[in-house]
Design a protein around this motif. Structure first.
Motif, PDB file in Angstrom:
ATOM      1  N   ARG A  38      23.470 -41.363 -55.085  1.00 50.04           N
ATOM      2  CA  ARG A  38      24.326 -42.822 -55.403  1.00 50.04           C
ATOM      3  C   ARG A  38      25.056 -42.192 -57.100  1.00 50.04           C
ATOM      4  O   ARG A  38      25.922 -42.876 -57.173  1.00 50.04           O
ATOM      5  N   ALA A  39      24.499 -41.159 -57.633  1.00 52.73           N
ATOM      6  CA  ALA A  39      25.160 -41.079 -59.491  1.00 52.73           C
ATOM      7  C   ALA A  39      26.593 -40.390 -58.893  1.00 52.73           C
ATOM      8  O   ALA A  39      27.416 -40.438 -59.275  1.00 52.73           O
ATOM      9  N   GLN A  40      26.034 -39.426 -57.509  1.00 52.14           N
ATOM     10  CA  GLN A  40      27.078 -38.616 -57.427  1.00 52.14           C
ATOM     11  C   GLN A  40      28.636 -38.797 -56.842  1.00 52.14           C
ATOM     12  O   GLN A  40      29.290 -38.907 -58.020  1.00 52.14           O
ATOM     13  N   HIS A  41      28.107 -40.316 -56.205  1.00 51.23           N
ATOM     14  CA  HIS A  41      29.539 -40.940 -55.794  1.00 51.23           C
ATOM     15  C   HIS A  41      30.279 -41.828 -57.018  1.00 51.23           C
ATOM     16  O   HIS A  41      31.037 -42.011 -57.291  1.00 51.23           O
ATOM     17  N   LEU A  42      28.863 -42.524 -57.661  1.00 46.66           N
ATOM     18  CA  LEU A  42      29.414 -43.080 -58.799  1.00 46.66           C
ATOM     19  C   LEU A  42      30.057 -42.146 -59.772  1.00 46.66           C
ATOM     20  O   LEU A  42      31.254 -43.467 -60.409  1.00 46.66           O
ATOM     21  N   ALA A  43      29.416 -41.260 -60.477  1.00 52.02           N
ATOM     22  CA  ALA A  43      29.703 -40.045 -61.516  1.00 52.02           C
ATOM     23  C   ALA A  43      31.767 -40.016 -60.778  1.00 52.02           C
ATOM     24  O   ALA A  43      32.805 -39.990 -61.788  1.00 52.02           O
ATOM     25  N   SER A  44      32.197 -39.647 -59.342  1.00 54.96           N
ATOM     26  CA  SER A  44      33.043 -39.684 -58.830  1.00 54.96           C
ATOM     27  C   SER A  44      33.748 -41.259 -58.940  1.00 54.96           C
ATOM     28  O   SER A  44      35.520 -40.699 -58.931  1.00 54.96           O
ATOM     29  N   GLN A  45      33.602 -42.124 -58.756  1.00 56.56           N
ATOM     30  CA  GLN A  45      34.572 -43.268 -58.951  1.00 56.56           C
ATOM     31  C   GLN A  45      34.736 -44.039 -60.266  1.00 56.56           C
ATOM     32  O   GLN A  45      35.581 -43.969 -60.490  1.00 56.56           O
ATOM     33  N   LEU A  46      33.523 -43.239 -61.336  1.00 57.41           N
ATOM     34  CA  LEU A  46      34.347 -43.901 -63.086  1.00 57.41           C
ATOM     35  C   LEU A  46      35.239 -42.339 -63.076  1.00 57.41           C
ATOM     36  O   LEU A  46      35.444 -42.907 -64.453  1.00 57.41           O
ATOM     37  N   SER A  47      35.106 -41.582 -62.490  1.00 51.47           N
ATOM     38  CA  SER A  47      36.003 -39.986 -62.724  1.00 51.47           C
ATOM     39  C   SER A  47      37.750 -41.035 -61.863  1.00 51.47           C
ATOM     40  O   SER A  47      38.784 -40.766 -62.866  1.00 51.47           O
ATOM     41  N   SER A  48      37.813 -41.169 -61.078  1.00 48.72           N
ATOM     42  CA  SER A  48      39.224 -42.129 -60.675  1.00 48.72           C
ATOM     43  C   SER A  48      39.306 -42.956 -61.637  1.00 48.72           C
ATOM     44  O   SER A  48      39.821 -42.773 -61.723  1.00 48.72           O
ATOM     45  N   LEU A  49      38.314 -43.796 -61.775  1.00 47.66           N
ATOM     46  CA  LEU A  49      38.926 -44.816 -62.660  1.00 47.66           C
ATOM     47  C   LEU A  49      39.179 -44.178 -64.117  1.00 47.66           C
ATOM     48  O   LEU A  49      40.167 -45.105 -64.731  1.00 47.66           O
TER      49      LEU A  49
END
Length: 218
Positions: free
Chosen positions: A128-139
């Protein structure tokens, strides 16, 4: 680009002198429903560091949402379910009574070692952290400066993932209430990204970063 990982303010949850293991689940439920203590506002240094924040994300918990409001940041706000805290096992077999914080530490250690079950395993939280970290990077690519008001342990997992992806930070690794980690990364050249995206890949690889530091419930 900049990502700020903030832990919520201190809550108003009742700090019972001692509880038994049989009442730990009830105490956790009370903690999760509590808001933040208005007499302990965020430090000025934190609010000043968020002057350029364009997007403020929170977990769905009351303490995170109230903390975001207390920050007073003039930014777009979003609630992201994936930013919730890493869960704690609520059922612990223990004959003695202790302060709630003691049970929190014991429950977290048991969860990290895989000796007690919660809604999610450590492996699931890392994913879940991997996915959220990827989202934060894109944002962060789109907004420039993104801040997340979340929780102690989830922020540890997120920071590990972001650092593994090249985000740098010189902040201390405090996990106290209102603590904040600022991570920065240069914005990639869009033309380079397009060229890189056209190249064939030889295969896929995956890696996970697992934090080892311990902290209180988020």
């Amino acid at each position: 680009m900049k990502i700020s990982l903030i832990r919520h303010g201190r809550t108003t949850a009742r700090q019972a002198p001692r509880i038994r293991a049989t009442t730990f689940a009830a105490w956790l439920s009370e903690y999760d429903q509590a808001g933040i203590d208005p007499t302990l506002p965020p430090p000025d240094s934190l609010t000043r560091s968020l002057a350029t924040c364009a997007l403020l994300i929170t977990s769905p918990t009351r303490r995170a949402i109230e903390s975001a409001t207390a920050l007073g940041v003039a930014a777009e706000r979003r609630v992201v379910f994936e930013a919730r805290e890493a869960p704690l096992p609520s059922r612990i077999v223990w004959p003695l009574s202790h302060r709630p914080r003691t049970f929190v530490v014991v429950a977290r250690i048991l969860w990290l070692l895989g000796l007690a079950r919660a809604e999610e395993s450590k492996k699931q939280v890392v994913l879940r952290a991997q996915h959220l970290a990827s989202q934060l990077s894109s944002l962060a690519f789109d907004f420039g400066h993104v801040a997340l008001v979340g929780h102690g342990y989830m922020n540890i997992f997120l920071r590990k993932q972001l650092e593994g992806a090249g985000w740098g930070s010189s902040d201390s690794r405090s996990h106290s209430h209102w603590s904040c980690s600022h991570l920065e990364k240069s914005k990639p050249n869009q033309s380079v990204q397009r060229n890189a995206g056209s190249r064939p890949t030889s295969g896929d690889s995956t890696a996970s970063e697992t934090p080892s530091s311990l902290g209180p419930r988020g």
